[in-house]
Design a protein around this motif. Structure first.
Motif, short mmCIF file in Angstrom:
data_model
loop_
_atom_site.label_atom_id
_atom_site.label_comp_id
_atom_site.label_asym_id
_atom_site.label_seq_id
_atom_site.Cartn_x
_atom_site.Cartn_y
_atom_site.Cartn_z
N GLU A 70 0.85 -1.19 0.00
CA GLU A 70 0.00 0.00 0.00
C GLU A 70 0.89 1.24 0.00
O GLU A 70 1.93 1.26 0.65
CB GLU A 70 -0.91 0.01 1.23
N THR A 71 0.46 2.26 -0.76
CA THR A 71 1.22 3.50 -0.83
C THR A 71 0.25 4.69 -0.76
O THR A 71 -0.95 4.54 -1.00
CB THR A 71 2.02 3.61 -2.14
N ASP A 72 0.80 5.84 -0.43
CA ASP A 72 0.03 7.08 -0.42
C ASP A 72 0.67 8.07 -1.37
O ASP A 72 1.89 8.19 -1.42
CB ASP A 72 0.00 7.67 0.99
N MET A 73 -0.16 8.76 -2.13
CA MET A 73 0.32 9.85 -2.96
C MET A 73 -0.07 11.15 -2.25
O MET A 73 -1.26 11.39 -2.03
CB MET A 73 -0.29 9.82 -4.36
N PRO A 74 0.90 11.95 -1.84
CA PRO A 74 0.55 13.21 -1.18
C PRO A 74 -0.14 14.17 -2.16
O PRO A 74 -0.04 13.99 -3.37
CB PRO A 74 1.90 13.76 -0.72
N ALA A 75 -0.81 15.16 -1.63
CA ALA A 75 -1.41 16.18 -2.48
C ALA A 75 -0.32 16.78 -3.36
O ALA A 75 0.82 16.95 -2.92
CB ALA A 75 -2.06 17.26 -1.62
N ALA A 76 -0.66 17.07 -4.61
CA ALA A 76 0.37 17.54 -5.56
C ALA A 76 -0.26 18.33 -6.69
O ALA A 76 -1.42 18.13 -7.05
CB ALA A 76 1.13 16.35 -6.13
N THR A 77 0.55 19.22 -7.26
CA THR A 77 0.17 19.92 -8.49
C THR A 77 0.86 19.21 -9.65
O THR A 77 2.08 18.99 -9.61
CB THR A 77 0.61 21.40 -8.45
N VAL A 78 0.06 18.85 -10.65
CA VAL A 78 0.61 18.14 -11.81
C VAL A 78 0.13 18.79 -13.10
O VAL A 78 -0.94 19.42 -13.14
CB VAL A 78 0.23 16.63 -11.80
N TYR A 79 0.94 18.63 -14.13
CA TYR A 79 0.57 19.08 -15.48
C TYR A 79 0.17 17.83 -16.26
O TYR A 79 0.90 16.83 -16.27
CB TYR A 79 1.74 19.79 -16.14
N VAL A 80 -0.98 17.90 -16.93
CA VAL A 80 -1.59 16.69 -17.50
C VAL A 80 -1.89 16.89 -18.98
O VAL A 80 -2.53 17.87 -19.38
CB VAL A 80 -2.90 16.35 -16.75
N ARG A 81 -1.44 15.94 -19.79
CA ARG A 81 -1.81 15.88 -21.21
C ARG A 81 -2.65 14.63 -21.42
O ARG A 81 -2.27 13.54 -20.98
CB ARG A 81 -0.57 15.83 -22.10
N SER A 82 -3.80 14.77 -22.07
CA SER A 82 -4.71 13.65 -22.30
C SER A 82 -4.63 13.20 -23.75
O SER A 82 -4.39 14.01 -24.66
CB SER A 82 -6.15 14.09 -21.99
N PHE A 83 -4.87 11.90 -23.96
CA PHE A 83 -4.96 11.36 -25.32
C PHE A 83 -5.82 10.11 -25.31
O PHE A 83 -6.00 9.45 -24.30
CB PHE A 83 -3.56 11.09 -25.92
N GLY A 84 -6.39 9.78 -26.45
CA GLY A 84 -7.30 8.65 -26.56
C GLY A 84 -6.63 7.40 -27.10
O GLY A 84 -5.41 7.33 -27.23
N GLY A 85 -7.45 6.41 -27.43
CA GLY A 85 -6.96 5.17 -28.01
C GLY A 85 -6.33 4.26 -26.98
O GLY A 85 -6.48 4.44 -25.77
N ASP A 109 -14.24 5.40 -26.43
CA ASP A 109 -14.16 6.43 -25.38
C ASP A 109 -13.04 6.15 -24.38
O ASP A 109 -13.21 6.33 -23.18
CB ASP A 109 -15.50 6.57 -24.64
N ARG A 110 -11.90 5.73 -24.89
CA ARG A 110 -10.76 5.47 -24.01
C ARG A 110 -10.06 6.79 -23.67
O ARG A 110 -10.01 7.71 -24.49
CB ARG A 110 -9.78 4.50 -24.67
N HIS A 111 -9.51 6.85 -22.46
CA HIS A 111 -8.87 8.08 -22.00
C HIS A 111 -7.56 7.73 -21.29
O HIS A 111 -7.55 6.90 -20.39
CB HIS A 111 -9.79 8.82 -21.03
N ASN A 112 -6.49 8.35 -21.71
CA ASN A 112 -5.16 8.16 -21.12
C ASN A 112 -4.59 9.52 -20.80
O ASN A 112 -4.93 10.52 -21.42
CB ASN A 112 -4.22 7.44 -22.10
N GLU A 113 -3.67 9.54 -19.84
CA GLU A 113 -3.03 10.79 -19.45
C GLU A 113 -1.55 10.59 -19.18
O GLU A 113 -1.13 9.51 -18.74
CB GLU A 113 -3.68 11.36 -18.19
N ILE A 114 -0.79 11.63 -19.42
CA ILE A 114 0.60 11.72 -18.98
C ILE A 114 0.66 12.86 -17.97
O ILE A 114 0.15 13.96 -18.23
CB ILE A 114 1.56 12.01 -20.16
N TRP A 115 1.26 12.60 -16.82
CA TRP A 115 1.41 13.61 -15.77
C TRP A 115 2.89 13.95 -15.61
O TRP A 115 3.74 13.05 -15.59
CB TRP A 115 0.94 13.09 -14.43
N VAL A 116 3.17 15.23 -15.43
CA VAL A 116 4.49 15.69 -15.01
C VAL A 116 4.26 16.57 -13.80
O VAL A 116 3.34 17.39 -13.77
CB VAL A 116 5.18 16.47 -16.15
#
Length: 196
Positions: A128-143, A186-193
């Motif tokens: 089990e892990t925890d992700m602390p609150a964070a600001t992220v930049y997100v790009r979305s793409f389909g397929g 209707d697939r949805h993917n994201e990349i976070w930085v």
């Protein structure tokens, strides 16, 4: 209004009471909660609340190793745990990558909604892990997300962030997939930085 219709609307009422309206790509599941801070050309800036996950570490983040880790987590949810219990965990699954070039390592995680009982895994590599609150930049793409189109979208995201004059953590990113393998549309993917 009939009792059945009232009961059917209850989950929608609860969502609005909590102040969180999950976006369409969560498909009615309890996704990690975020607020869109700002929308830029090519990406969104989001603030995520702290969240809880089950995770498998991977020594190298190739597609083959990621799939193996996802199968471990899937088996856990289907009863490979000390209680032989099915655990209903929603998408997204996250692949967190750290490092650069051929030295990438990271983890594969699955979101755990608040209040979910997690039996002890039979596989000691699941934790089990925890992700602390964070600001992220997100790009979305389909397929269907692949290692190749994930990397392409990562580079486009970094270019867009730099063009917007924002700074970010250069050697860490997350790939998020919101759909099970058998969903065809209707697939949805994201990349976070992560913001620096």
């Amino acid at each position: 209004m009939t009792f059945q219709r009232l009961i059917a609307l209850f989950p929608l009422f609860m969502v609005s009471v909590r102040g969180w309206e999950a976006p369409w790509f969560c498909h009615g599941e309890d996704c990690p909660q975020f607020t869109v801070v700002h929308t830029y050309e090519g990406f969104e800036e989001r603030f995520y609340k702290a969240s809880h996950w089950i995770t498998v570490d991977v020594a190298i983040t190739t597609e083959k190793e990621v799939v193996k880790a996802l199968w471990k987590l899937f088996s856990y949810t289907k009863g490979a745990n000390n209680e032989n219990e099915h655990v209903n965990l929603p998408w997204p699954s996250f692949v967190s990558v750290e490092g650069d070039g051929d030295k990438n390592h990271g983890s594969v995680s699955w979101s755990v909604p608040v209040g979910t009982h997690l039996p002890k895994p039979n596989d000691a590599t699941i934790r089990e892990t925890d992700m602390p609150a964070a600001t992220v930049y997100v790009r979305s793409f389909g397929g269907v997300a692949t290692e190749t189109n994930g990397r392409e979208n990562l580079e486009k995201l970094k270019e867009s962030i730099e063009a917007a004059g924002k700074s970010f953590v250069p050697d860490r990113f997350v790939a998020a997939g919101y759909d099970p393998p058998l969903r065809l549309i209707d697939r949805h993917n994201e990349i976070w930085v992560f913001a620096d």
